[in-house]
Design an enzyme around this catalytic site. Structure first.
Site, PDB file in Angstrom:
ATOM      1  N   GLY A   1       0.361  -1.546   0.193  1.00  0.00           N
ATOM      2  CA  GLY A   1      -0.019  -0.300   0.114  1.00  0.00           C
ATOM      3  C   GLY A   1       0.408   1.147  -0.149  1.00  0.00           C
ATOM      4  O   GLY A   1       0.515   1.997   0.380  1.00  0.00           O
ATOM      5  N   ALA A   2       1.884   1.239  -0.533  1.00  0.00           N
ATOM      6  CA  ALA A   2       3.033   2.382  -1.086  1.00  0.00           C
ATOM      7  C   ALA A   2       3.235   3.101   0.431  1.00  0.00           C
ATOM      8  O   ALA A   2       3.801   4.032   0.267  1.00  0.00           O
ATOM      9  CB  ALA A   2       2.130   3.760  -1.706  1.00  0.00           C
TER      10      ALA A   2
ATOM     11  N   SER B   1       4.242  -5.345  -3.784  1.00  0.00           N
ATOM     12  CA  SER B   1       3.995  -3.692  -3.151  1.00  0.00           C
ATOM     13  C   SER B   1       5.010  -3.644  -2.471  1.00  0.00           C
ATOM     14  O   SER B   1       5.818  -3.798  -1.769  1.00  0.00           O
ATOM     15  CB  SER B   1       2.875  -3.561  -3.544  1.00  0.00           C
ATOM     16  OG  SER B   1       3.544  -1.993  -4.139  1.00  0.00           O
ATOM     17  N   ALA B   2       4.356  -2.240  -1.483  1.00  0.00           N
ATOM     18  CA  ALA B   2       5.731  -2.141  -0.305  1.00  0.00           C
ATOM     19  C   ALA B   2       5.519  -2.949   0.698  1.00  0.00           C
ATOM     20  O   ALA B   2       6.374  -2.983   1.779  1.00  0.00           O
ATOM     21  CB  ALA B   2       4.806  -0.675   0.318  1.00  0.00           C
TER      22      ALA B   2
ATOM     23  N   ASP C   1       2.864  -4.674 -14.341  1.00  0.00           N
ATOM     24  CA  ASP C   1       3.790  -3.918 -13.004  1.00  0.00           C
ATOM     25  C   ASP C   1       3.382  -2.789 -12.885  1.00  0.00           C
ATOM     26  O   ASP C   1       2.563  -2.038 -12.477  1.00  0.00           O
ATOM     27  CB  ASP C   1       4.043  -4.410 -12.005  1.00  0.00           C
ATOM     28  CG  ASP C   1       3.684  -5.341 -10.867  1.00  0.00           C
ATOM     29  OD1 ASP C   1       2.487  -5.191 -10.220  1.00  0.00           O
ATOM     30  OD2 ASP C   1       4.666  -6.380 -10.794  1.00  0.00           O
TER      31      ASP C   1
ATOM     32  N   HIS D   1      -0.958  -4.781 -11.181  1.00  0.00           N
ATOM     33  CA  HIS D   1      -0.181  -4.554  -9.911  1.00  0.00           C
ATOM     34  C   HIS D   1      -0.925  -4.434  -8.856  1.00  0.00           C
ATOM     35  O   HIS D   1      -2.013  -4.221  -8.897  1.00  0.00           O
ATOM     36  CB  HIS D   1       0.363  -3.028  -9.708  1.00  0.00           C
ATOM     37  CG  HIS D   1       1.117  -2.735  -9.017  1.00  0.00           C
ATOM     38  ND1 HIS D   1       2.172  -3.577  -8.648  1.00  0.00           N
ATOM     39  CD2 HIS D   1       0.815  -2.576  -7.215  1.00  0.00           C
ATOM     40  CE1 HIS D   1       2.483  -3.493  -7.423  1.00  0.00           C
ATOM     41  NE2 HIS D   1       2.237  -2.475  -6.370  1.00  0.00           N
TER      42      HIS D   1
END
Length: 554
Positions: free
Chosen positions: A125-126, A212-213, A337, A455
């Site tokens: 989630g960045a 991701s993150a 992605d 992504h």
């Protein structure tokens, strides 16, 4: 006769349910914990614990401390609030500072489980959004570990960590060194190592995985010196410590921007003032710009990230892979992605009607290679247009935009991490490319008909949603979900993704010579073992670009 048969069946079911395998009340270092026992089938149960604290409520911009414990029996029946964060449209906040909790799924068959492999999930989630339970639709939480635990016969743990400024703001010095969210993850992994035996898990067989993150976080957890011996394996899905968005090398600048937004000074009093500032105001000050263009790509706005603090990360990530010497590692990316990002940077790629100019390809490349000036853009364009022919059609140009974003943001840094892991460690290394076409491709805007795996498209399959919600998926989706669960849990058990549950292709180890990888989708078979993933582009980003002169095109 039928009544007697029905009565005997009912009695049998009652006795089976009454004697179903369950951990009952579990003793942890903080106190006693009770979860819910659910019946999945005949002599087939699962204990589910939601909301167990793995640390106390953290001090503002401080490392987490062990939880002081509780009296009586903790009823771990419900998810706890997410860590304080922005809402998705960044107009307000949700969640709580009291958020360091984890959730556990423990499968049982004829008897209570013991020494099961353990898989610890870190969400993405960045570094701004997310929760240990994931998105929710009709009480169907994305990160429910039930399907993985049941089908793979492993314990699944999902953990929370601080986000946004509260988790990642840094003044670049000892006043506020940063990485608080990473320390939270490390505290959760350590808690699992100390306590999971009481839940029927094997503390000597823990796998950390994320996306991701969360995937970059997994990579950070493998290379920090603070996790020696805590886990044996790791899986990174779309992100590593080498991604351009994973580390902020000028955290002071961002801290000063946040300080000005919350009326704090930017001198040596800044850290003390930020620590006393209202947490909601701090979180809102971490809002990022959502507008982007080829000249100012969205990925450059993701500035809340890890910092090289001399502690959790004592040096540049690329120099720390020796700390992962004994860790088995799977890492990969989705084949498109970058679409989530480039679809905002260059919106025309999602339109059947609007033309995407070749100049937009050059502008995006120019942004990603800006440290090398015009030479970087020109060399990059020669590389990416080399397969176009003399008159490329619009689909080719639009796909190239996505390929550039995918390579720069995810795929090339993942290949670099795989190479470093394979060469600096004794642990096994595996590479993959997930290419299951997006379910919305050609059906719903903004997804073109040529879309591959965007992504986060892999998440629904890893967590078995096609298997738990069959009406929303095709049989092919259930196939790819089974493949991923089998590969992932086989790997968690033994370090070999091929050993255990049936898989459609034998996945070879990655090495620096053949660069073998597995392409994963619903059509895969034994022929889906490939070599040298996007090697022309790996060579450009890893070798050609770093050697270019700023003054001229070589």
């Amino acid at each position: 006769m039928m009544r007697a048969l029905g009565l005997s069946v009912a009695i049998g079911l009652f006795l089976e349910m009454a004697s179903g395998a369950s951990l009952g009340t579990v003793y942890t270092e903080g106190g006693l914990v009770e979860g819910k026992n659910i019946r999945l089938g005949y002599k087939h149960h699962m204990d589910v614990f939601k909301g167990i604290p793995f640390a106390g409520m953290p001090g503002r911009f401080e490392k987490p401390e062990r939880h002081p414990g509780w009296d009586g029996i903790l009823k771990a029946f419900e998810y706890r609030p997410r860590c304080l964060q922005l809402n998705l449209i960044m107009t307000s906040t949700r969640g709580s500072e009291d958020c360091l909790y984890l959730n556990i799924w423990v499968p049982h068959h004829r008897s209570v489980s013991t020494k099961l492999p353990v898989m610890v999930w870190i969400y993405g989630g960045a570094f701004l959004w997310g929760g240990s339970m994931g998105a929710n639709f009709l009480n169907n939480y994305l990160y429910s570990g039930q399907e993985i635990a049941d089908r793979g016969d492993v314990i699944v743990v999902t953990v929370a960590y601080r986000l946004g400024p509260l988790g990642f703001l840094s003044t670049g010095d000892s006043g506020m060194p940063g990485n608080y969210g990473l320390w939270d993850q490390q505290a959760a992994i350590a808690w699992v190592s100390r306590n999971i035996r009481s839940f029927g898990g094997d503390p000597d067989n823990i796998t950390v995985f994320g996306e991701s993150a969360g995937s970059a976080s997994v990579s950070f957890q493998t290379i920090t010196p603070h996790n020696k011996g805590l886990f044996k394996r790791a899986i990174s899905q779309s992100g590593t410590a080498l991604c351009p968005w994973a580390v902020n090398r000028n955290p002071r600048r961002l801290a000063e921007e946040v300080a000005l937004k919350v009326n704090c000074p930017t001198d040596d009093r800044m850290a003390a003032c930020l620590k006393m500032t209202d947490p909601v105001s701090l979180t809102m000050a971490g809002t990022i710009p959502i507008t982007s263009s080829p000249d100012s790509p969205l990925v450059f706005n993701l500035v809340l990230a890890a910092t090289i603090d001399g502690d959790f990360l004592p040096d540049e990530p690329s120099t720390l892979f020796h700390n992962a010497a004994d860790i088995d590692y799977i890492a990969g990316a989705n084949d498109m992605d970058g679409h989530l990002f480039t679809g905002l940077d260059v919106p025309t790629i999602n339109s059947h009607l609007l033309h995407t100019p070749v100049n937009d390809v050059k502008r995006l490349l120019g942004s990603y290679t800006r440290e090398k000036g015009l030479a970087g853009m020109e060399s990059g364009f020669l590389t990416y247009s080399s397969t176009w022919g003399t008159n490329p059609d619009q689909e080719t140009i639009k796909k190239t935009v996505v390929e550039i974003g995918t390579d720069y943001i995810f795929l090339i840094p993942t290949q670099a991490a795989l190479y470093l892991h394979a060469n600096a460690t004794s642990g096994r290394t595996y590479s993959y490319l997930f290419s299951q076409p997006n379910r919305m491709g050609g059906l719903v805007l903004p997804y073109p008909s040529w879309m591959g795996a965007d992504h986060a498209d892999d998440l629904q399959y890893v967590f078995g949603k096609p298997l738990t919600s069959p009406l929303g998926y095709w049989p092919s989706h259930r196939d790819v979900s089974r493949y991923l669960i089998h590969y992932w849990t086989n790997f968690a058990k033994s370090g070999d993704p091929n050993r255990g549950l049936d898989v459609p292709a034998t996945w070879p180890r990655f090495d620096s010579n053949s660069h073998q990888y597995l392409e994963i989708n619903s059509e895969m078979n034994r022929g889906y073992v490939r070599q040298r993933l996007r090697m022309r582009y790996v060579h450009f980003w890893g070798n050609i670009l770093p050697q270019l002169s700023l003054l001229k095109f070589l």
